[in-house]
Design a protein around this motif. Structure first.
Motif, PDB file in Angstrom:
ATOM      1  N   ARG A  80       0.844  -1.193   0.000  1.00 59.02           N
ATOM      2  CA  ARG A  80       0.000   0.000   0.000  1.00 59.02           C
ATOM      3  C   ARG A  80       0.879   1.241   0.000  1.00 59.02           C
ATOM      4  O   ARG A  80       1.792   1.383   0.817  1.00 59.02           O
ATOM      5  CB  ARG A  80      -0.918  -0.001   1.223  1.00 59.02           C
ATOM      6  CG  ARG A  80      -1.947   1.135   1.246  1.00 59.02           C
ATOM      7  CD  ARG A  80      -2.885   0.963   2.448  1.00 59.02           C
ATOM      8  NE  ARG A  80      -3.957   1.950   2.443  1.00 59.02           N
ATOM      9  CZ  ARG A  80      -3.865   3.171   2.961  1.00 59.02           C
ATOM     10  NH1 ARG A  80      -2.709   3.550   3.520  1.00 59.02           N
ATOM     11  NH2 ARG A  80      -4.887   4.007   2.919  1.00 59.02           N
ATOM     12  N   GLN A 106      -1.415   3.767 -14.162  1.00 60.44           N
ATOM     13  CA  GLN A 106      -2.217   2.577 -14.431  1.00 60.44           C
ATOM     14  C   GLN A 106      -1.951   2.034 -15.829  1.00 60.44           C
ATOM     15  O   GLN A 106      -1.898   0.822 -16.033  1.00 60.44           O
ATOM     16  CB  GLN A 106      -3.699   2.903 -14.250  1.00 60.44           C
ATOM     17  CG  GLN A 106      -4.110   3.107 -12.796  1.00 60.44           C
ATOM     18  CD  GLN A 106      -5.569   3.501 -12.663  1.00 60.44           C
ATOM     19  OE1 GLN A 106      -6.029   4.454 -13.283  1.00 60.44           O
ATOM     20  NE2 GLN A 106      -6.308   2.769 -11.844  1.00 60.44           N
ATOM     21  N   THR A 112      -2.372  -0.206  -8.685  1.00 61.47           N
ATOM     22  CA  THR A 112      -3.783  -0.593  -8.677  1.00 61.47           C
ATOM     23  C   THR A 112      -4.487   0.270  -7.639  1.00 61.47           C
ATOM     24  O   THR A 112      -3.870   0.736  -6.673  1.00 61.47           O
ATOM     25  CB  THR A 112      -3.978  -2.077  -8.340  1.00 61.47           C
ATOM     26  OG1 THR A 112      -3.365  -2.351  -7.067  1.00 61.47           O
ATOM     27  CG2 THR A 112      -3.348  -2.963  -9.388  1.00 61.47           C
ATOM     28  N   VAL A 113      -5.771   0.498  -7.850  1.00 61.10           N
ATOM     29  CA  VAL A 113      -6.566   1.309  -6.935  1.00 61.10           C
ATOM     30  C   VAL A 113      -7.627   0.426  -6.315  1.00 61.10           C
ATOM     31  O   VAL A 113      -8.369  -0.270  -7.027  1.00 61.10           O
ATOM     32  CB  VAL A 113      -7.226   2.494  -7.679  1.00 61.10           C
ATOM     33  CG1 VAL A 113      -8.049   3.335  -6.705  1.00 61.10           C
ATOM     34  CG2 VAL A 113      -6.172   3.357  -8.354  1.00 61.10           C
ATOM     35  N   LYS A 114      -7.702   0.443  -4.985  1.00 56.79           N
ATOM     36  CA  LYS A 114      -8.698  -0.356  -4.280  1.00 56.79           C
ATOM     37  C   LYS A 114      -9.582   0.581  -3.460  1.00 56.79           C
ATOM     38  O   LYS A 114      -9.083   1.405  -2.699  1.00 56.79           O
ATOM     39  CB  LYS A 114      -8.009  -1.369  -3.362  1.00 56.79           C
ATOM     40  CG  LYS A 114      -7.133  -2.373  -4.107  1.00 56.79           C
ATOM     41  CD  LYS A 114      -6.463  -3.359  -3.160  1.00 56.79           C
ATOM     42  CE  LYS A 114      -5.562  -4.318  -3.925  1.00 56.79           C
ATOM     43  NZ  LYS A 114      -4.866  -5.275  -3.003  1.00 56.79           N
ATOM     44  N   PRO A 115     -10.908   0.467  -3.614  1.00 56.88           N
ATOM     45  CA  PRO A 115     -11.817   1.342  -2.872  1.00 56.88           C
ATOM     46  C   PRO A 115     -12.078   0.824  -1.458  1.00 56.88           C
ATOM     47  O   PRO A 115     -11.636  -0.269  -1.081  1.00 56.88           O
ATOM     48  CB  PRO A 115     -13.097   1.276  -3.712  1.00 56.88           C
ATOM     49  CG  PRO A 115     -13.063  -0.102  -4.300  1.00 56.88           C
ATOM     50  CD  PRO A 115     -11.615  -0.421  -4.553  1.00 56.88           C
ATOM     51  N   GLY A 119      -8.389   0.983   1.631  1.00 52.61           N
ATOM     52  CA  GLY A 119      -8.057   1.045   0.212  1.00 52.61           C
ATOM     53  C   GLY A 119      -7.053   2.137  -0.085  1.00 52.61           C
ATOM     54  O   GLY A 119      -6.429   2.693   0.817  1.00 52.61           O
ATOM     55  N   ASP A 140      -5.017  -5.939 -14.132  1.00 54.33           N
ATOM     56  CA  ASP A 140      -4.677  -5.699 -12.731  1.00 54.33           C
ATOM     57  C   ASP A 140      -5.156  -6.839 -11.844  1.00 54.33           C
ATOM     58  O   ASP A 140      -4.606  -7.081 -10.790  1.00 54.33           O
ATOM     59  CB  ASP A 140      -5.238  -4.351 -12.261  1.00 54.33           C
ATOM     60  CG  ASP A 140      -6.747  -4.265 -12.372  1.00 54.33           C
ATOM     61  OD1 ASP A 140      -7.391  -5.265 -12.745  1.00 54.33           O
ATOM     62  OD2 ASP A 140      -7.300  -3.182 -12.089  1.00 54.33           O
ATOM     63  N   ALA A 141      -6.207  -7.539 -12.252  1.00 53.39           N
ATOM     64  CA  ALA A 141      -6.762  -8.643 -11.455  1.00 53.39           C
ATOM     65  C   ALA A 141      -7.903  -9.276 -12.228  1.00 53.39           C
ATOM     66  O   ALA A 141      -8.286  -8.823 -13.305  1.00 53.39           O
ATOM     67  CB  ALA A 141      -7.251  -8.137 -10.087  1.00 53.39           C
ATOM     68  N   GLN A 142      -8.460 -10.356 -11.654  1.00 52.12           N
ATOM     69  CA  GLN A 142      -9.684 -10.969 -12.151  1.00 52.12           C
ATOM     70  C   GLN A 142      -9.575 -11.390 -13.612  1.00 52.12           C
ATOM     71  O   GLN A 142     -10.427 -11.087 -14.447  1.00 52.12           O
ATOM     72  CB  GLN A 142     -10.880 -10.026 -11.955  1.00 52.12           C
ATOM     73  CG  GLN A 142     -11.097  -9.636 -10.519  1.00 52.12           C
ATOM     74  CD  GLN A 142     -12.295  -8.725 -10.323  1.00 52.12           C
ATOM     75  OE1 GLN A 142     -13.054  -8.483 -11.246  1.00 52.12           O
ATOM     76  NE2 GLN A 142     -12.462  -8.235  -9.114  1.00 52.12           N
ATOM     77  N   HIS A 229     -10.143  -3.255 -16.091  1.00 51.64           N
ATOM     78  CA  HIS A 229      -9.090  -4.115 -15.547  1.00 51.64           C
ATOM     79  C   HIS A 229      -7.884  -4.242 -16.471  1.00 51.64           C
ATOM     80  O   HIS A 229      -6.918  -4.921 -16.124  1.00 51.64           O
ATOM     81  CB  HIS A 229      -9.650  -5.512 -15.250  1.00 51.64           C
ATOM     82  CG  HIS A 229     -10.602  -5.535 -14.097  1.00 51.64           C
ATOM     83  ND1 HIS A 229     -10.210  -5.290 -12.798  1.00 51.64           N
ATOM     84  CD2 HIS A 229     -11.939  -5.750 -14.044  1.00 51.64           C
ATOM     85  CE1 HIS A 229     -11.264  -5.357 -11.993  1.00 51.64           C
ATOM     86  NE2 HIS A 229     -12.326  -5.629 -12.727  1.00 51.64           N
TER      87      HIS A 229
END
Length: 282
Positions: A80, A106, A112-115, A119, A140-142, A229
């Motif tokens: 983080r 990005q 990466t940005v996490k809400p 986050g 970035d994921a998924q 993503h």
């Protein structure tokens, strides 16, 4: 002919000057010719000089991106970095400039940005990959969700092409050609990321033509999931990426031409060729 008052020279005798109205102070520093006092333009000049010395917004965004990148280089993957506001304050830039810097980071696959609680911005972990034709999407994921979204999108394409054949107006076709031009510019610039985003905007515009609100909304949601993503577009070993996006540009241009002339057979043949046959890379 009587000379206009605003053109009378300063050397006229005082008797030819109009008397000042009672209660109104005269301004001896203002010439009757209408010229401005010597220092009247000073603030304007200062503003011009100041603006010329400022760093352009894109330059400030690049500097902010480099500053955050230096933090990423010293951090572990997935660490983080802080909240957007904390990092914006550290970079000493405006919200708009920092958002532009964040988009740069990005697009380079660095953050990466996490809400939500806990986050913020995180240094990017190793990107999962999904194959897209003869290119690879770095995500970035998924990866599984993105792969499934593109498979569903490919399955829905023929339905939207059928609707576009029936319902596309001249204005709709003009809008599609605008996106084709953006794709062509990206090919010329060898910018694969810009090309893919222009490609997705083209498909979103095709979906918007459909009178079927459910189909159009579902398709747009799939595009948003894929785009949100995707960090970058990478080549495969089978074909240079520049050649691949040039071929895809030609295919999409021909598809729009087929829609314009209402050539159903050609349009459906091209959309079948368009299918990217997604598969996850190892």
């Amino acid at each position: 002919m009587t000379a206009r008052p605003d053109s009378a020279p300063d050397s006229l005798p005082q008797t030819t000057q109009k008397a000042a109205r009672p209660g109104v102070r005269s301004r001896p520093d203002l010439q009757r010719s209408g010229s401005r006092p010597p220092d009247a333009d000073a603030p304007r000049k200062a503003r011009r000089h100041g603006s010329a010395s400022r760093t352009p917004s894109s330059g400030r965004a690049e500097i902010a991106a480099e500053r955050v990148a230096s933090l990423i280089a010293a951090a572990e993957p997935g660490a983080r970095l802080g909240t957007k506001e904390e990092l914006r304050t550290l970079c000493e830039v405006s919200v708009g400039t920092f958002n532009e810097a964040l988009r740069l980071l990005q697009s380079r696959g660095l953050v990466t940005v996490k809400p939500g609680p806990g986050g913020g911005l995180f240094s990017a972990e190793q990107s999962p990959m999904v194959r897209l034709g003869n290119s690879v999407l770095a995500l970035d994921a998924q990866a599984a969700d993105v792969a499934n979204a593109v498979r569903i999108r490919d399955a829905l394409d023929p339905l939207l092409i059928e609707d576009a054949l029936w319902h596309a107006s001249p204005a709709d076709i003009a809008g599609l050609r605008f996106q084709i031009e953006a794709m062509e510019q990206a090919v010329g610039a060898e910018d694969s990321v810009a090309f893919v985003h222009a490609n997705w905007r083209l498909h979103a515009a095709i979906a918007a033509i459909s009178p079927n609100a459910l189909l159009s909304s579902l398709y747009s949601s799939l595009l948003e999931l894929i785009e949100s993503h995707t960090l970058s577009v990478l080549p495969t070993s089978e074909q240079p990426l520049g050649e691949y996006i040039a071929h895809r540009h030609t295919l999409h241009r021909d598809l729009v031409d087929a829609l314009d002339r209402r050539d159903r057979d050609a349009a459906l043949r091209l959309i079948r060729e368009h299918n990217t046959s997604l598969q996850a890379t190892e």
